[in-house]
Design an enzyme around this catalytic site. Structure first.
Site, short mmCIF file in Angstrom:
data_model
loop_
_atom_site.label_atom_id
_atom_site.label_comp_id
_atom_site.label_asym_id
_atom_site.label_seq_id
_atom_site.Cartn_x
_atom_site.Cartn_y
_atom_site.Cartn_z
N HIS A 415 0.86 -1.19 0.00
CA HIS A 415 0.00 0.00 0.00
C HIS A 415 0.88 1.23 0.00
O HIS A 415 2.08 1.19 0.36
CB HIS A 415 -0.97 0.01 1.19
CG HIS A 415 -0.35 0.28 2.52
ND1 HIS A 415 0.10 1.53 2.92
CD2 HIS A 415 -0.09 -0.55 3.57
CE1 HIS A 415 0.57 1.46 4.14
NE2 HIS A 415 0.48 0.21 4.57
N CYS A 416 0.33 2.32 -0.43
CA CYS A 416 0.99 3.62 -0.32
C CYS A 416 0.07 4.50 0.51
O CYS A 416 -0.09 4.28 1.70
CB CYS A 416 1.32 4.21 -1.68
SG CYS A 416 -0.03 4.21 -2.89
#
Length: 793
Positions: A415-416
């Protein structure tokens, strides 16, 4: 034609790469078309005269224009008026006009057809009608999610591999596809609560399942941790179930358990030097694996390393650690590993969309004289852009993910911030390394459909199809500092451009494209996560608009490009793919031209595939009924995009034919073809590599020789020691590198270090790997605080 002030202009001179041709410029609702006839030959051997060639045409679609600058003819000057265009496919042209009024009419017409459309439905895709054989294809039906999940071993009727397909997102609440592969042990009720803990309800779901070891790549958005350290039992349960779908007790004799030195010619797992030997700089890839394994709580034995013997399930946060910490202050953030003791978290330090946009603009600046001069680009300016460094970072992160899945037999969650930019890059590139299917033409199309379109990459926002008035300017008005509301103001840093007013029309071109259009009004780490992309109520829109004059406008005509939300995210993915294709020319079914044409049609707006931000928007707009798919173009011309050197053989016991390929991050190079330059111009004289698909290129792959200038390779510290995209590693017990501090009751927690004893154990690895170097090196606490303020603006 109501937007066209002038439809045809004769005696127009086109200047490109220093060469000039004269012809006629046509303005249609969707294209600029420049027509010219090359000079005629005098006499042939038979005494007859005939043209050297047929009339030629240059077509430029309006959405592909990145910058347009009008330079009116100065008073009492014999210099012609001109319009310079800088296009997103790196086409640079200059049109010179004998009549200043016609030049202004052309400029106004281009501006009207480019940035005053108001809505997507007025783009070319909604009027384009293909010819045979393209019209016989239907690319909208090419990708079938159920078929792809079945290929990976997941179906609605069979949950033997630990996964099922949930329809909890049938109403598109999460902005994802309607079909979400999730662990069989997790109910939809648990998913419902787990989704509330993730930004924009983008909960962790499967995107890839390894066919040999049953390890997975899942993706999500950031958790809503906040400064109070919020947690979600359902989210923790979901991740535990994901990481439990396979076991580390699988046979170690599998072909994927072979050490990297036998799996790939570019991924050596070199052992430590024997006692008394002169120490050497360790391979950063090896150090990355060592760092993750050591912080995973598993003691490293003195015996030989067996890949896959122990799992080190990984949560990959693609952001720099300071960005993750900044998000925590506004209710977002990153996982508190005290609550995820079954995993290790790695920070990758990949910069946000604003940094990437700035980087590409610097590349444009280095190439901006391509219309009026045949000179090579400014190599120093190219190096300062940092573009290759960013590409290397993406490749490095993808290699880390691929090694974890294929060699360590571990699961990876990526994820970012919102999970639609850096997450898509890393997820797709990791799968490209892992699965030979995605290296076929049909497989690559499937990968784009699955990890970019279905997972909701915001193509409309990132690509800026409706353009912006900030990308249009009149040169002398900019210099004179006019307050004309229709002319964008000159940005800071360009105050010296007035000195260009007295220069020749061609030689003064250096000031044309220097206008800084990169808004930093929202320089948060997010890929825009602090801004709502959803449709707001009318009352809110009115209060947040630019003024009361917008209240009476048609809502359909309000849509325009927000420059601060544009970024070359998908372009970087294609560039990273090119790097793999260059180093493994026999492992890809498609050729370089396929990638180049895909980048062109991203911006051409000739097809409807990339016009919207999500599957929900595409369904609601009925884009498949109103436009053609971009895959029609490629599938109907399939033979043009095939690689003649492709070898489909997959055998993990034969060097050069393994399932797994790993990027050569130390030899990232300029994709010269996409920039419209020669390999020598972009990558150096005397070091130009053989063309892709050639016999010499194939020999280079087999022999492991690279012969390419290491232009701007892996991150390096001041001593020239190669470093990694990995900036920090964290578990519940310990942390290494630049890791944000978290609330914890554990004793000895200070500045992100959870265990005092880990320092001696990992000191050598940290020093060699360069974790935490580069971004924060030599910076005072006040400097770091200012960086956070920028992220939190």
């Amino acid at each position: 034609m109501e937007r066209t002030r002038i439809a045809k202009v004769e005696d127009v001179k086109l200047v490109r790469r220093g060469e000039q041709v004269e012809g006629t410029l046509h303005l249609t609702p969707h294209h600029l078309i420049f027509c010219h006839t090359p000079p005629e030959s005098l006499f042939n051997t038979n005494g007859s005269t005939e043209p050297k060639s047929q009339p030629r045409e240059l077509w430029i679609t309006y959405p592909i224009i990145q910058m347009c600058t009008l330079r009116p003819a100065p008073l009492a000057s014999r210099v012609p008026s001109s319009i310079r265009l800088r296009c997103r496919d790196f086409t640079f042209v200059c049109f010179c006009f004998t009549d200043d009024k016609k030049a202004r009419d052309v400029y106004d017409s281009i501006k009207a057809w480019t940035c005053k459309l108001g809505k997507v439905e007025k783009l070319y895709a909604f009027t384009y009608q293909p010819q045979t054989p393209e019209k016989d294809f239907n690319g909208w039906d090419f990708y079938n999610a159920r078929r792809e999940w079945k290929r990976l071993g997941i179906s609605e009727k069979d949950s033997d591999r630990g996964w099922r397909i949930s329809k909890i997102n049938a109403d598109y609440t999460a902005g994802l596809s309607t079909l979400l592969p999730v662990p069989s042990a997790i109910s939809d009720n648990t998913l419902n609560y787990a989704g509330r803990y993730r930004s924009r309800v983008r909960l962790p779901v499967l995107t890839y399942l390894h066919p040999v070891n049953n390890c997975s790549i899942t993706r999500s958005s950031q958790p809503l941790v906040g400064v109070r350290g919020n947690r979600s039992i359902q989210d923790e349960k979901l991740l535990l179930a994901i990481f439990s779908t396979s076991h580390s007790t699988s046979s170690y004799n599998d072909t994927t358990s072979i050490p990297r030195s036998q799996q790939s010619p570019n991924s050596s797992a070199s052992a430590s030097p024997p006692g008394g030997a002169h120490p050497t700089v360790p391979d950063p890839e090896t150090l990355e694996d060592q760092m993750i394994s050591r912080t995973g709580g598993n003691e490293v034995s003195d015996g030989p390393k067996i890949y896959g013997a122990q799992q080190h399930n990984l949560i990959v946060d693609a952001r720099p650690t300071v960005n993750a910490l900044a998000m925590q202050a506004v209710g977002l953030g990153s996982e508190n590993m005290d609550n995820y003791r079954f995993a290790t978290k790695a920070y990758l330090g990949i910069d946000n969309i604003h940094v990437m946009r700035d980087s590409l603009n610097k590349v444009f600046d280095a190439l901006k004289e391509s219309d009026i001069t045949p000179l090579a680009p400014n190599r120093e300016a190219l190096a300062r852009s940092g573009w290759l460094k960013h590409i290397a970072g993406i490749l490095d992160g993808a290699a880390l993910i691929a090694r974890q899945v294929a060699l360590q037999h571990s699961h990876v969650l990526i994820h970012c911030s919102d999970g639609w930019d850096r997450t898509s890059q890393l997820s797709a590139m990791g799968q490209l390394c892992l699965d030979p299917f995605y290296r076929t033409l049909e497989g690559y199309i499937t990968l784009v459909e699955k990890d970019w379109l279905s997972f909701g990459h915001m193509f409309h926002h990132r690509s800026g199809f409706l353009s912006s008035e900030k990308w249009f300017s009149v040169e002398n008005e900019r210099i004179g500092g006019t307050n004309d509301s229709h002319t964008p103001r000159t940005s800071l840093g360009n105050s010296g451009s007035a000195g260009h007013a007295i220069e020749n029309a061609f030689l003064s071109a250096k000031g044309f494209f220097n206008k800084d259009n990169n808004s930093r009004e929202s320089f948060v780490d997010s890929d825009g996560e602090l801004q709502s992309y959803d449709q707001s109520p009318p009352s809110k829109k009115a209060s947040s608009g630019s003024g009361g004059s917008n209240k009476n406008r048609d809502p359909q005509d309000k849509s325009t490009t927000k420059v601060k939300e544009t970024s070359p995210v998908f372009h970087q993915f294609l560039d990273a793919t090119y790097q793999l294709l260059y180093h493994y020319p026999t492992r890809f079914e498609f050729n370089e031209r396929f990638l180049r044409r895909l980048l062109y049609h991203l911006y051409s707006c000739q097809y409807g595939t990339f016009l919207y931000n999500s599957e929900k928007e595409r369904v609601e707009s009925r884009v498949s009924d109103k436009t053609r798919s971009v895959w029609d173009y490629f599938l109907s011309r399939r033979e043009q995009f095939l690689n003649d050197q492709y070898d489909a053989t997959i055998d993990d016991n034969v060097r050069g034919s393994e399932r797994l390929i790993l990027p050569v991050t130390g030899e990232v190079r300029w994709w010269s073809e996409v920039f419209g330059r020669t390999d020598a111009e972009m990558n150096g004289l005397g070091l130009a590599a053989p063309p892709l698909g050639s016999a010499a290129s194939a020999r280079r792959e087999r022999s492991g020789e690279r012969g390419v200038r290491k232009a701007e390779t892996r991150y390096q510290d001041d001593g020239g020691v190669p470093t990694s995209v990995l900036t920090g590693v964290e578990t519940a017990e310990q942390a290494v590198g630049a890791v944000p501090p978290v609330k914890s009751s554990s004793p000895g927690l200070s500045n992100g270090t959870r265990s005092g004893g880990v320092g001696n154990k990992l000191a050598a690895g940290v020093a060699g790997l360069g974790i935490g170097k580069g971004k924060g090196k030599g910076k005072s606490p006040a400097d770091l605080e200012r960086e956070m303020e920028v992220e939190m603006q």
